[in-house]
Design an enzyme around this catalytic site. Sequence first.
Site, PDB file in Angstrom:
ATOM      1  NE  ARG A   7      -3.800   2.006   2.638  1.00  0.00           N
ATOM      2  CZ  ARG A   7      -3.650   2.939   3.589  1.00  0.00           C
ATOM      3  NH1 ARG A   7      -2.585   2.906   4.381  1.00  0.00           N
ATOM      4  NH2 ARG A   7      -4.540   3.898   3.725  1.00  0.00           N
TER       5      ARG A   7
ATOM      6  CG  ASN B 166      -1.041   8.820   2.750  1.00  0.00           C
ATOM      7  OD1 ASN B 166      -1.335   7.755   2.235  1.00  0.00           O
ATOM      8  ND2 ASN B 166      -0.606   9.845   2.057  1.00  0.00           N
TER       9      ASN B 166
ATOM     10  CG  HIS C 172      -8.182  -4.063  -1.646  1.00  0.00           C
ATOM     11  ND1 HIS C 172      -9.219  -3.182  -1.800  1.00  0.00           N
ATOM     12  CD2 HIS C 172      -7.117  -3.302  -1.296  1.00  0.00           C
ATOM     13  CE1 HIS C 172      -8.793  -1.941  -1.568  1.00  0.00           C
ATOM     14  NE2 HIS C 172      -7.521  -1.998  -1.270  1.00  0.00           N
TER      15      HIS C 172
ATOM     16  CG  HIS D 287      -1.416   5.155  -0.417  1.00  0.00           C
ATOM     17  ND1 HIS D 287      -2.109   5.649   0.661  1.00  0.00           N
ATOM     18  CD2 HIS D 287      -2.254   4.269  -1.016  1.00  0.00           C
ATOM     19  CE1 HIS D 287      -3.309   5.077   0.720  1.00  0.00           C
ATOM     20  NE2 HIS D 287      -3.420   4.235  -0.285  1.00  0.00           N
TER      21      HIS D 287
END
Length: 356
Positions: free
Chosen positions: A70, A103, A202, A74
Amino acid sequence: MNKDVLTVLVFLLVVAIARHATASVELRETASRLRVGYYNSTCPKAEEIVREAVTARHAVDPTIAAGLIRLYFHDCFVRGCDASILLDETPSGDPVEKSSSANGFTLRGLDVIDAAKSALESACPATVSCADVLAFAARDAAALAGLRRYAVPAGRRDGVVSLASDVPSGLPSPAYSVDNMTALFARKGFSPAEMVVLAGAHSVGGAHCVAFSNRLYNFSATAEQDPAMDATYAAHLRTLCPLPATLADVAKQPKVDFDPRTATTLDTSYYVGLQTGRGLLASDQALMRDRRARAIVQRMAQDPRKWARKFAKAMVKLGEVEVLVGDKEGQIRTDCRFVNADTDIPFFGIIPGGIL
Ligand SMILES: *[C@@H]1O[C@H](CO)[C@@H](O)[C@H](O)[C@H]1NC(C)=O
Ligand SMILES: *[C@@H]1O[C@H](CO)[C@@H](O)[C@H](O)[C@H]1NC(C)=O
Ligand SMILES: *[C@@H]1O[C@H](CO)[C@@H](O)[C@H](O)[C@H]1NC(C)=O
């Protein structure tokens, strides 16, 4: 139609096509300046050092794999893969990406990156960029979560700018429709199919209740719960995420696994879950309402090996988004949390107490 108008239109079209061609050639050239084995001669142990840091942490906390993947996503979707997400502050003093609510406290793995970077600085000072550390660490995380180890082209440089204000438009929200997500991924160079393949990330990780509790309570004027969600699954989620009494209770609510059956393994059970109404976020489950996305979900659910191959490829492509390369762009940070002390920051502003 008037002939002159037609000529102008054709001309504009040709210019548009030429522009588009130039843009995609540039994109490919930048990406092709990344190389597998980039540190072969300057820091031969670079990838091994990162792998050791990730492996050590994964041994005590396998959920870290999702956190590192992640973190990489990001970073790359906001201002490109330039490790801007790692900066605690910048000379401009503006709020950094880290401080954005997308975040914030939900970022995980920052300490693993710090550990890897500090070992790298001992072995080969000022040589390996933080952006490359993120790309290697995401690969190692994926491999530890069960994916076949793939080669990571490197040679990225680190940015010196990080702005919280860039984050909302760069990252998907749990409320996004398929059209919203398709548009965002297209802007970053990804096809709808690649988007669905990347959504398979996911199959590890999870989300805090606040990201999906609107699907469980008072969903619409006619339905208490989101009808797209399996009713048994919704009942289970309501026990994990009771309606919070106060705002403070929201922060205390737990994080729920996206894919509870195999929460720390990268696999295709995420797609199987979508087919039975067990997508946790509205933006996950929405893939089943779009004809094209649903077809890809079905294919991925049926062919785990194909998904694993495509996912690895998409992870490499993610690492090419808007990268800084060459001596003139960016820098090699020595501490991933701060730009180098000798950074020249162009200054256009007004000096307090006087005009420049
Ligand atoms: C680094 O070494 C590997 C393995 O020997 C090789 O495949 C790769 O092409 C090398 N890369 C560079 C940039 O020298
Ligand atoms: C999402 O899509 C809707 C309609 O398709 C549009 O009105 C909205 O502006 C989009 N939102 C974002 C953040 O792109
Ligand atoms: C449920 O949503 C409606 C609007 O759709 C709102 O008027 C109502 O106050 C909400 N009820 C609760 C308990 O939040």
